[in-house]
Design a protein around this motif. Structure first.
Motif, PDB file in Angstrom:
ATOM      1  N   GLY A 185       0.805  -1.215   0.000  1.00 44.05           N
ATOM      2  CA  GLY A 185       0.000   0.000   0.000  1.00 44.05           C
ATOM      3  C   GLY A 185       0.833   1.257   0.000  1.00 44.05           C
ATOM      4  O   GLY A 185       0.285   2.364   0.022  1.00 44.05           O
ATOM      5  N   GLU A 190     -13.116  -1.571   7.381  1.00 43.78           N
ATOM      6  CA  GLU A 190     -12.244  -2.450   6.612  1.00 43.78           C
ATOM      7  C   GLU A 190     -12.687  -3.910   6.691  1.00 43.78           C
ATOM      8  O   GLU A 190     -13.230  -4.353   7.710  1.00 43.78           O
ATOM      9  CB  GLU A 190     -10.804  -2.321   7.094  1.00 43.78           C
ATOM     10  N   ASN A 199      -8.715  -7.893   5.119  1.00 40.05           N
ATOM     11  CA  ASN A 199      -7.381  -7.346   4.925  1.00 40.05           C
ATOM     12  C   ASN A 199      -7.477  -5.840   4.725  1.00 40.05           C
ATOM     13  O   ASN A 199      -8.413  -5.357   4.090  1.00 40.05           O
ATOM     14  CB  ASN A 199      -6.696  -7.996   3.722  1.00 40.05           C
ATOM     15  N   ARG A 242      -6.975  -2.341   3.150  1.00 40.64           N
ATOM     16  CA  ARG A 242      -6.840  -1.946   1.751  1.00 40.64           C
ATOM     17  C   ARG A 242      -6.032  -0.660   1.615  1.00 40.64           C
ATOM     18  O   ARG A 242      -6.036   0.204   2.495  1.00 40.64           O
ATOM     19  CB  ARG A 242      -8.223  -1.751   1.132  1.00 40.64           C
ATOM     20  N   SER A 283      -2.793  -0.239   4.780  1.00 40.28           N
ATOM     21  CA  SER A 283      -1.897  -1.363   5.036  1.00 40.28           C
ATOM     22  C   SER A 283      -0.545  -0.891   5.564  1.00 40.28           C
ATOM     23  O   SER A 283       0.109  -1.589   6.342  1.00 40.28           O
ATOM     24  CB  SER A 283      -1.709  -2.180   3.754  1.00 40.28           C
TER      25      SER A 283
END
Length: 742
Positions: free
Chosen positions: A38, A708, A711, A713, A717
């Motif tokens: 990210g 979220e 995981n 995004r 991250s």
């Protein structure tokens, strides 16, 4: 305990040493913006990627502003067209309609110079030889699923929960009217298990469409919530409050959804459903068409997932034709691949199965008779790329060279003779040309960031170098990445590990050590790719003075049925034993600080992290568990019951693996992190563990990411991994302050 260095069975022995040399003269330091997916600089720090696709048997490079033909032998590129030319030929002038890049350009017809590009709202079909726009198909707003067939030119799509088909003339046909959040058409079913990743299946010539219909009205809603964004402005009369965003979530042992398979005929406009019987507690998967479009094949699995049958149906009437194959297992059968017909014989097909202990290829005829086993050995078929009709062979990917490699092979169906196509080293991601005569091979090795080769299959396979990516880390101070094996807790099975040593490693020092773990089915961490498959976060931690250790325990993928099924009905138990063998190995190393061992993992790895720190509280000082499963009775039916059976039939297993009773054992520092809208490992897991810790008087830490899913995004991250890092910095580093003494 036996420890042995890793030596490749075919190709890795050619590597010099077991690690990438540390470039001691480099001085640049990494940030998470460089190393995390990210991060703002992440894509600049990856080995350069070449976007490549096949136009029939011709290789095409897709770039930002052009598409070019690639000579397979010498790699020379010849431009086909530019982005400006394409927009000009299509008459696209308005900012909202122009095509902005060509990375995703498709060439669907082997014998026609047509390219498909997108502008965000439309698919544009452009003849780049005649310089004209052939067709433009709009993408409806709120598109939920879509599948185009190049033979008939028809498109199936789902929007507003209803299924439609647009024929080649552009006429739209609405197939359903009862679609809703309860009645789902044309999308993945069975929660994406059994290899399912969609719900629309065109017949070879595009005259018929098979599709899933899932009735989940009987499944309980799980109460997720939607949190408004900071910059969200409510419409007039709309509340500012967070809103309910329930999802259907069938938990282990509870009522599951019911799936049926419909077939729409473009020529008659009629829809029929396969007469598969009562769909209650059954799974329908891996739909395949016969070459003549007259029959549909699918695997049918019982809810216990220990009985699997391949059944054919009449595509015109839906009537059951024949049960062709049946496979049972004392634990579970897991079909993940549809059958594939031989291009040169429409009465024979290949079937993948683990019935001999490893996933291999079998040849069957349409009467259901097994003609032969095509491949065998203590290795697994990882993917079937397609066929080479001239040689009457199958092109596939396997780990025959070594359990942690991925290599391309060709096998002759008649003789069973196998031919290695690539260099026999590393981790390869090949793609076969549409005509089956060439392979575009993208791969890396532990000391090779990325390379591209073209493998021609006319006659004896030949490899041709195309492009080698430069090392994007060459100016940075990098750690040492090593690899080896230890024995599993059973004393006989090899387990592969990766180690990332601290930057400026000094063997006379003792280092805090973090074990990164996943450990669950259908995944692995250690592979013979660049830096042995190391994640960017590991390099970041090594830069901060940590030693990282990653072990693939029994229960993980690509090692055969016995290896994978060891965890049946007792998830996490044998896996923990193997991870503790890794700890024994670490403790044998003089540079590992035995008093400062931490553990981190996500999802199944979060379950493993929490399991390890509570089952071995005197070993692990710090843990960070992301999206952890806490009790398998709260996990979904398909995955959970495959590995654990139901809570009703396996109460001892569920009790043994539940972490709620382990909350009182927590001694070290544990941070639990979850997404507030996690639809995979629902937040109930984390919240329930917190409640158990409160009752037990133990003190975990907790962090949640609003809005979220499972995981984090985008750039969140980076925030996540900085938080994980800081937790180890605060509690696992050598004592330097009163804070850490506490």
């Amino acid at each position: 305990m036996k420890i042995k260095s890793f030596i490749g069975l075919v190709g890795l022995c050619a590597l010099t040493g077991l690690f990438s040399p540390t470039e001691s003269m480099a001085q640049k330091q990494f940030t998470l913006e460089d190393l995390n997916f990210g991060g703002t600089n992440f894509y600049n720090m990856r080995p350069e990627t070449r976007y490549l696709t096949w136009w029939g048997g011709k290789l095409v490079r897709q770039d930002l502003n052009s598409c070019s033909l690639v000579d397979p032998v010498n790699g020379k590129e010849t431009q086909l067209f530019s982005l400006d030319e394409l927009n000009n030929w299509a008459g696209l002038t308005k900012p909202e309609e122009v095509v902005r890049h060509l990375y995703a350009a498709e060439f669907p017809y082997a014998d026609r110079p047509v390219v498909i590009v997108q502008n965000g709202n439309e698919d544009l079909y452009i003849d780049f030889k005649a310089h004209k726009l052939e067709q433009r198909l709009s993408r409806p707003s709120g598109l939920q699923a879509r599948e185009w067939n190049k033979q008939s030119g028809a498109t199936a799509f789902v929007t507003d929960n209803q299924l439609y088909v647009t024929d080649a003339k552009g006429e739209k046909h609405q197939l359903t009217t009862d679609g809703s959040s309860d009645i789902v058409y044309g999308k993945s079913v069975h929660r994406d298990e059994f290899g399912i990743d969609g719900g629309l299946y065109w017949s070879p010539k595009g005259n018929r469409l098979a599709f899933y219909r899932m009735d989940q009205s009987m499944v309980a809603d799980y109460p997720l919530i939607s949190v408004p964004e900071l910059d969200w402005t409510p419409k007039k009369g709309e509340s500012r409050a967070a809103k309910a965003a329930p999802t259907k979530y069938p938990m282990a042992g509870e009522t599951s959804h019911k799936v049926t398979v419909g077939v729409y005929d473009l020529t008659t406009g009629k829809t029929i459903y396969l007469q598969a019987g009562d769909p209650t507690d059954r799974y329908f998967t891996n739909i395949a068409w016969s070459p003549d479009e007259k029959a549909i094949y699918m695997f049918e699995v019982n809810r216990d997932q220990n009985d699997c049958r391949l059944v054919s149906y009449d595509a015109a009437t839906g009537a059951k034709l024949k049960e062709l194959y049946r496979e049972t297992d004392a634990k579970y059968v897991e079909p993940c691949h549809p059958i594939q017909f031989l291009p040169w014989n429409d009465k024979e097909f290949i079937l993948q199965s683990q019935k001999d202990g490893y996933n291999h290829l079998y040849l069957f005829n349409t009467d259901g008779r097994q003609l032969k086993q095509i491949t065998s050995g203590k290795w697994v078929i990882m993917d079937v790329l397609g066929f080479n009709s001239k040689q009457k062979s199958i092109v596939y990917v396997s780990n025959e060279c070594n359990p942690i490699q991925r290599n391309a092979w060709l096998v002759n169906v008649a003789s069973g003779k196998r031919t290695l196509l690539d260099n026999g080293r590393g981790y390869h991601h090949p793609r076969l040309s549409k005509d089956g005569n060439a392979v575009m091979d993208s791969y890396s090795e532990p000391s090779v960031p990325r390379k591209y080769e073209v493998i021609t299959l006319n006659g004896k396979p030949k490899r041709h170098e195309y492009f080698t990516s430069a090392n994007p880390w060459k100016d940075y101070k990098v750690p040492e990445y090593t690899n080896g094996t230890i024995k599993a807790a059973d004393g006989k099975t090899d387990l592969y590990w990766r180690m990332v040593k601290p930057v400026d490693f000094d063997p006379s020092k003792k280092y805090p050590t973090v074990i990164y773990v996943y450990g669950g089915p259908h995944a692995h961490n250690v592979e013979a790719s660049w830096n042995w498959g190391s994640r960017g976060w590991e390099t970041y931690m090594a830069q901060k003075g940590y030693l990282l250790f990653i072990l693939d325990n029994r229960g993980s993928e690509h090692r055969g049925k016995e290896f994978e099924q060891v965890s049946f009905r007792r998830l996490g138990q044998e896996e923990m034993k193997d991870q503790m063998e890794g700890v024994k190995y670490l403790k044998s190393l003089p540079y590992v600080d035995q008093n400062r061992i931490g553990v981190h993992g996500w999802s199944f790895g979060g379950f493993m992290t929490t399991s390890l720190i509570t089952n071995y509280p005197d070993v692990f000082k710090v843990g960070v568990a992301g999206g952890p499963v806490i009790d398998w009775k709260w996990y979904e039916v398909m995955y959970g019951e495959r590995y654990m059976d139901t809570p009703q039939t396996n109460p001892e297993g569920y009790a043994q693996t539940s972490l709620l009773t382990k909350a009182k054992e927590l001694k070290g520092k544990l941070q639990i992190i979850t997404g507030l809208n996690d639809p995979v490992v629902v937040p109930q897991h984390s919240y329930s563990f917190l409640k158990a810790c409160i009752a037990a008087g133990t003190q975990p830490d907790f962090f949640v990411y609003p809005g979220e899913p499972h995981n984090m995004r985008g750039h969140q991250s980076v925030h996540l991994h900085e938080r994980i890092t800081q937790y180890f910095e605060d509690y696992l580093k050598p004592i330097t302050s009163a804070k850490e003494e506490r």
